[in-house]
Design a protein around this motif. Structure first.
Motif, short mmCIF file in Angstrom:
data_model
loop_
_atom_site.label_atom_id
_atom_site.label_comp_id
_atom_site.label_asym_id
_atom_site.label_seq_id
_atom_site.Cartn_x
_atom_site.Cartn_y
_atom_site.Cartn_z
N THR A 92 0.85 -1.19 0.00
CA THR A 92 0.00 0.00 0.00
C THR A 92 0.89 1.24 0.00
N GLY A 93 0.31 2.36 -0.41
CA GLY A 93 1.09 3.58 -0.47
C GLY A 93 0.27 4.80 -0.09
N ASN A 94 0.96 5.82 0.41
CA ASN A 94 0.39 7.14 0.68
C ASN A 94 -0.52 7.18 1.90
N ASN A 95 -0.44 6.18 2.75
CA ASN A 95 -1.08 6.25 4.06
C ASN A 95 -0.36 5.28 4.98
N ASP A 96 0.66 5.78 5.67
CA ASP A 96 1.51 4.92 6.49
C ASP A 96 0.82 4.46 7.76
N ALA A 97 -0.39 4.98 8.02
CA ALA A 97 -1.20 4.45 9.12
C ALA A 97 -1.55 2.98 8.85
N ASP A 98 -1.43 2.54 7.61
CA ASP A 98 -1.67 1.13 7.29
C ASP A 98 -0.77 0.22 8.11
N ALA A 99 0.47 0.65 8.35
CA ALA A 99 1.40 -0.16 9.13
C ALA A 99 0.93 -0.29 10.57
N VAL A 100 0.37 0.78 11.11
CA VAL A 100 -0.14 0.75 12.48
C VAL A 100 -1.37 -0.15 12.55
N TYR A 101 -2.24 -0.05 11.55
CA TYR A 101 -3.43 -0.90 11.51
C TYR A 101 -3.03 -2.38 11.47
N PHE A 102 -2.01 -2.69 10.67
CA PHE A 102 -1.50 -4.05 10.61
C PHE A 102 -0.91 -4.48 11.95
N LEU A 103 -0.13 -3.62 12.58
CA LEU A 103 0.47 -3.97 13.87
C LEU A 103 -0.61 -4.26 14.90
N ARG A 104 -1.67 -3.49 14.91
CA ARG A 104 -2.75 -3.76 15.86
C ARG A 104 -3.46 -5.06 15.53
N TRP A 105 -3.54 -5.42 14.27
CA TRP A 105 -4.07 -6.73 13.87
C TRP A 105 -3.19 -7.85 14.43
N VAL A 106 -1.88 -7.66 14.35
CA VAL A 106 -0.95 -8.64 14.91
C VAL A 106 -1.12 -8.71 16.43
N GLU A 107 -1.21 -7.57 17.09
CA GLU A 107 -1.37 -7.53 18.54
C GLU A 107 -2.62 -8.28 18.98
N LYS A 108 -3.66 -8.24 18.17
CA LYS A 108 -4.91 -8.92 18.51
C LYS A 108 -4.84 -10.41 18.22
N ASN A 109 -4.29 -10.77 17.07
CA ASN A 109 -4.35 -12.15 16.62
C ASN A 109 -3.11 -12.98 16.95
N PHE A 110 -1.94 -12.35 17.01
CA PHE A 110 -0.70 -13.05 17.30
C PHE A 110 0.13 -12.23 18.28
N PRO A 111 -0.36 -12.04 19.50
CA PRO A 111 0.31 -11.14 20.45
C PRO A 111 1.75 -11.53 20.74
N GLU A 112 2.04 -12.81 20.66
CA GLU A 112 3.41 -13.26 20.93
C GLU A 112 4.39 -12.81 19.85
N LYS A 113 3.86 -12.40 18.69
CA LYS A 113 4.70 -11.94 17.58
C LYS A 113 4.78 -10.41 17.49
N ALA A 114 4.02 -9.72 18.32
CA ALA A 114 3.86 -8.27 18.15
C ALA A 114 5.18 -7.51 18.32
N ASP A 115 5.98 -7.88 19.31
CA ASP A 115 7.23 -7.16 19.53
C ASP A 115 8.16 -7.32 18.34
N HIS A 116 8.20 -8.52 17.78
CA HIS A 116 9.06 -8.76 16.61
C HIS A 116 8.60 -7.93 15.41
N ILE A 117 7.29 -7.91 15.17
CA ILE A 117 6.76 -7.15 14.04
C ILE A 117 6.99 -5.66 14.26
#
Length: 403
Positions: A245-270
């Motif tokens: 995706t491009g031109n909205n870097d909030a996408d990375a934050v949205y993805f990180l929160r998805w990881v925090e919800k679904n794979f919390p053990e991976k969140a720090d690595h991501i």
């Protein structure tokens, strides 16, 4: 650019975090010409199918190529207008091939690509050709201002794929075409296209005039949910599809929160990987040379010019003491409002500054296209700006959780 699939693969195949070392050389997006056979509603260069005076001569353009190679840029993207409309496009592309840039790409509307020049493009060895479509059929033609543009672009896609050229589809999402996103993804599957680029609308050129068409935050979130679903299936099933995706870097934050919800053990690595990437890279990891040879922090900063390659080599302009470049390169940037208070600014880098500038006159104000709520970005005291939507879909289907 946020490489969603790349970071999602880290959930299954984690790799060491690699941080940038030494001076950063930018990816250069070079608008070779303003001429274009289409009249896209969101065009950031307000192109048309006419001659525009003042564009670089052949000799000047050749000199730019030599300077970029000597400077050691990691990638060169030839864009427009429609780059194939420039009188010496293939001569410039041939020279770029001779110089052996590490990564050479072409950004085109695809409508001028037929069997003959598709072979020429293949022979030039482009690493990637991005072809823009803004929906299926008549929707694309309406956005692009030309009946038959969809069929012509799809012909270009197919001719390149026949010759084993890596092709990606580029889709600028607005309120008028967001409903076509699933069909665009299906089109990739059907045609054998293994890269999809979702571009959020940026307020520049005709895109600025149509800022009212920018997707509402809820619809943007729905689009991201769709991409998360598709990317997760592709990664989990080892499919070749790459989503960026491009031109909205909030996408990375949205993805990180998805990881925090679904794979919390991976969140720090991501998060470590995302912080090493750093989010928005205007003026640092990306640069633009426009059709007149003016240098900008990225393709949408047309109102701010660092200098001109007609008088000073790009390499000197980029390593000079330009004050805007210096501030864009700061980490953290001097952000204000929600962006300044955000707990994730080390991930998104403050998002797209040109939108803030266009709406407020201040490049450091909050980006109005951030679609995350206050509590999602750690601003508990501020009222929510968007209605939260739950994460959903195949992304947390146990069948696809392999670890």
């Amino acid at each position: 650019m946020f490489r969603l699939t790349q970071y999602m693969r880290e959930l299954i195949h984690p790799t060491p975090v690699r941080r940038r070392e030494g001076p950063v050389k930018p990816v250069v997006i070079w608008n070779l010409t303003r001429r274009c056979n289409l009249k896209c509603r969101h065009c950031y260069t307000t192109s048309a199918d006419v001659h525009f005076p003042g564009e670089l001569s052949h000799e000047q353009a050749m000199g730019v190529l030599d300077d970029l190679k000597a400077f050691g840029i990691p990638a060169l993207i030839l864009s427009g207008g429609e780059p194939l409309s420039r009188f010496d496009f293939f001569e410039l592309a041939e020279r770029a091939k001779e110089l052996n840039f590490r990564h050479l790409s072409l950004s085109t509307n695809g409508t001028l690509i037929d069997a003959s020049n598709a072979q020429r493009i293949a022979d030039l060895g482009f690493d990637y050709v991005g072809i823009s479509l803004d929906g299926i059929g008549k929707t694309n033609d309406w956005f692009r201002g030309l009946d038959g543009a969809y069929d012509a672009a799809l012909t270009g896609v197919r001719e390149l794929l026949k010759r084993d050229v890596k092709v990606g589809l580029r889709f600028t999402i607005t309120e008028d075409n967001a409903h076509h996103l699933p069909e665009m993804m299906d089109l990739c599957d059907r045609e054998g296209v293994d890269k999809f680029y979702l571009s959020h609308l940026v307020y520049a050129g005709r895109g600025d005039k149509h800022r009212g068409d920018d997707t509402e935050h809820k619809r943007t979130r729905e689009a991201m949910d769709e991409l998360l679903d598709r990317a997760w299936v592709a990664v989990a099933e080892d499919m070749p599809l790459e989503i960026v995706t491009g031109n909205n870097d909030a996408d990375a934050v949205y993805f990180l929160r998805w990881v925090e919800k679904n794979f919390p053990e991976k969140a720090d690595h991501i998060r470590a990987h995302l912080e090493a990437w750093g989010g928005n890279s205007s003026g640092l990891g990306v640069a633009n040379i426009d059709t007149l040879g003016k240098v900008h922090p990225d393709t949408y900063w047309s109102d701010y010019t660092v200098g001109s390659v007609k008088t000073t080599p790009f390499s000197q302009l980029w390593t000079g003491e330009d004050p805007m470049l210096a501030t864009l390169r700061q980490r953290p940037r001097p952000l204000k409002g929600r962006c300044g208070a955000c707990a994730y600014k080390s991930v998104c880098g403050g998002n797209t500054r040109i939108r803030a500038l266009q709406l407020t006159g201040d490049p450091w104000a909050e980006d109005p296209a951030c679609y995350l709520g206050a509590s999602e970005i750690g601003i508990e005291a501020e009222a929510e700006r968007v209605a939260l939507t739950p994460f959903r879909g195949k992304s947390h289907d146990p069948e696809h959780r392999f670890f």
